[in-house]
Design an enzyme around this catalytic site. Structure first.
Site, PDB file in Angstrom:
ATOM      1  N   THR A  35      77.666 -64.470  88.716  1.00  0.00           N
ATOM      2  CA  THR A  35      77.928 -63.461  89.763  1.00  0.00           C
ATOM      3  C   THR A  35      77.937 -62.076  89.154  1.00  0.00           C
ATOM      4  O   THR A  35      78.393 -61.857  88.062  1.00  0.00           O
ATOM      5  CB  THR A  35      79.327 -63.687  90.394  1.00  0.00           C
TER       6      THR A  35
ATOM      7  N   GLU B 124      73.947 -65.092  79.536  1.00  0.00           N
ATOM      8  CA  GLU B 124      74.515 -66.246  78.838  1.00  0.00           C
ATOM      9  C   GLU B 124      73.541 -66.829  77.816  1.00  0.00           C
ATOM     10  O   GLU B 124      72.430 -67.237  78.167  1.00  0.00           O
ATOM     11  CB  GLU B 124      74.931 -67.310  79.852  1.00  0.00           C
TER      12      GLU B 124
ATOM     13  N   ASN C  90      76.567 -73.754  80.637  1.00  0.00           N
ATOM     14  CA  ASN C  90      76.543 -74.107  82.064  1.00  0.00           C
ATOM     15  C   ASN C  90      76.566 -75.585  82.356  1.00  0.00           C
ATOM     16  O   ASN C  90      76.659 -75.977  83.526  1.00  0.00           O
ATOM     17  CB  ASN C  90      75.326 -73.445  82.727  1.00  0.00           C
TER      18      ASN C  90
ATOM     19  N   SER D 257      84.452 -77.161  84.761  1.00  0.00           N
ATOM     20  CA  SER D 257      85.716 -77.576  84.138  1.00  0.00           C
ATOM     21  C   SER D 257      86.311 -76.389  83.390  1.00  0.00           C
ATOM     22  O   SER D 257      87.419 -76.455  82.946  1.00  0.00           O
ATOM     23  CB  SER D 257      85.442 -78.716  83.160  1.00  0.00           C
TER      24      SER D 257
END
EC number: 2.3.1.35
Lengths: 208, 227
Positions: free
Chosen positions: B1, B87, B222, B227
């Site tokens: 996001t 990422e 990812n 979790s």
């Protein structure tokens, strides 16, 4: 190697000082939603009293399944047509997305909690980011928001306050994203722009 | 996001502020991709406190275009920081599509290249795989192919940062350059920053789009994010 890469990005892209626009105060706090006590709630206040109040503009995701904070804030802005917005509440760690009616109620509750403390009405926008499909931990958010908004010393318009705000928005980011610049317009007026952003994954926006 | 906030102390009318923000976002935050996924939460706010004592800026003000350009510049820097932090990313890539018939076509092509997993894997592997770039251009969801003419299509890698000034012509007027200087390509692709220039040769419009490579790390992050 990864740690070295993260450290070098921090050194290269995170400023060590800045200039910040008049009429704003920002604060942040760790509510416990994020693990190991990281900052996960931030508030931006527009403090300058002027007739009609500050003006606001926004662009939102065009994803068909808009999260509760997007639905709530879009409605707020449509109603006030960009006038009178004086607070933005940002939480990270939980996106309050795909959370249905309960999610919407929680988003509205966060607005109410903020406005109760600020003594205002219909002046608050929201942003959330983090895990999708889980509800906000309202007990933690409420406690954190009360603690933050009842402590005026927690707010400032200095570099550390803005840097902490940018950290409070982070999720999988490896460094806070904060930029500030001062400009002198033709005619001599000097003004300031400051921006914070976050994002590292699920990034291909098409906002409108 | 993606979340963002821009604050200013200028007095700006509500409609002028929305005009400024929407325009700035269309040339910045809406021109980035890490992984091609659009979040349910993407939001950018802009507030103008009006604390600076000067005339209210409206769309008809002389200063309006000046302020719009300065906000766009800041938005681009903020958006690029998001890509630099993509990422697992190890590369920061500018995809510059130029001489298109219109901005929309230029953006669709730039975004398609930027979202190609195979292009992003090649970037991670530091492989000058121009075929995958050409393939992405070929499946870009364009309204029509008016912007595309193989005989005027040029694709090149342009060095940025340490490789500033270096240029590798991969496709020249639609003809692949099979004699690529592999050593030069390797040196350019070893850098963190790289620019892919696609010159369509059919118009005058252009789009800059920013993306990163796709690494093993992205999958590690990812695979179990919930979790």
């Amino acid at each position: 190697q990864r740690a070295a890469s993260v450290a070098s990005k921090y050194d290269r892209y995170v400023p060590s000082n800045g200039v910040f626009p008049l009429g704003f105060k920002v604060g942040s706090i760790a509510t416990g939603v994020k693990k190991n006590g990281q900052l996960d709630l931030g508030v931006i206040l527009s403090t300058h009293e002027r007739e009609g109040g500050p003006t606001a503009a926004a662009v939102f995701t065009t994803n068909k399944f808009k999260a509760a904070p997007v639905v709530t804030s879009k409605a707020r802005l449509a109603k006030c047509e960009g006038h009178g917005i004086s607070a933005i509440v940002i939480n990270s760690g939980c996106a309050n997305a795909v959370t249905g009616e309960v999610g919407l109620q929680n988003a509205k509750k966060v607005v109410q909690l903020a406005e109760r403390q600020l003594g205002k009405k219909d002046t608050t926008l929201l942003m959330s980011t983090g895990v999708i499909g889980q509800h906000l931990s309202m007990d933690k958010i409420e406690r954190g928001l009360d603690a933050l908004l009842s402590d005026s010393s927690a707010f400032g318009n200095d570099f550390n306050s803005w840097l902490s705000l940018s950290k409070a928005m982070m999720t999988t980011d490896t460094f806070p994203k904060l930029i500030s610049s001062q400009y002198t317009l033709p005619g001599g007026t000097t003004y300031t722009l400051t921006g914070v952003s976050k994002g590292a994954g699920m990034i291909c926006p098409n906002m409108a | 996001t993606l979340l963002g906030f821009i604050g200013t102390d200028l007095p700006i009318s509500a409609s002028a502020l929305q005009n400024i923000l929407s325009s700035a976002v269309n040339r910045s935050f809406n021109c980035i991709s890490v992984d091609g996924d659009m979040s349910t939460n993407d939001t950018i706010y802009m507030l103008a406190s009006g604390a600076v004592d000067t005339d209210l800026i409206t769309e008809s003000s002389e200063l309006f275009p000046v302020v719009k350009a300065q906000v766009t510049e800041m938005a681009q820097k903020l958006a690029q920081l998001v890509v630099r932090d993509g990422e697992g990313s190890t590369k920061f890539v500018t995809v510059h599509v130029k001489r298109a018939l219109n901005f929309a076509d230029a953006k669709v092509i730039a975004q398609t290249i930027s979202n190609s997993s195979l292009v992003k894997c090649a970037l991670y592997g530091q492989d000058a795989n121009w075929g995958r770039i050409l393939c992405a251009i070929g499946y870009a969801q364009l309204g029509d192919c008016a912007s595309l003419d193989e005989s005027t299509l040029n694709v090149s890698f342009v060095g940025v940062g340490d490789s500033e000034g270096a240029e590798l012509n991969l496709i020249v007027d639609g003809v692949p350059n099979v004699n690529i200087d592999e050593a030069k390509a390797a040196a350019m692709l070893a850098d963190t920053d790289l620019k892919i220039v696609v010159d369509l040769g059919t118009g005058t419009k252009e789009c800059n789009f920013w993306t990163c490579d796709l690494s093993h790390e992205y999958i590690s992050i990812n695979a179990d994010y919930r979790s």
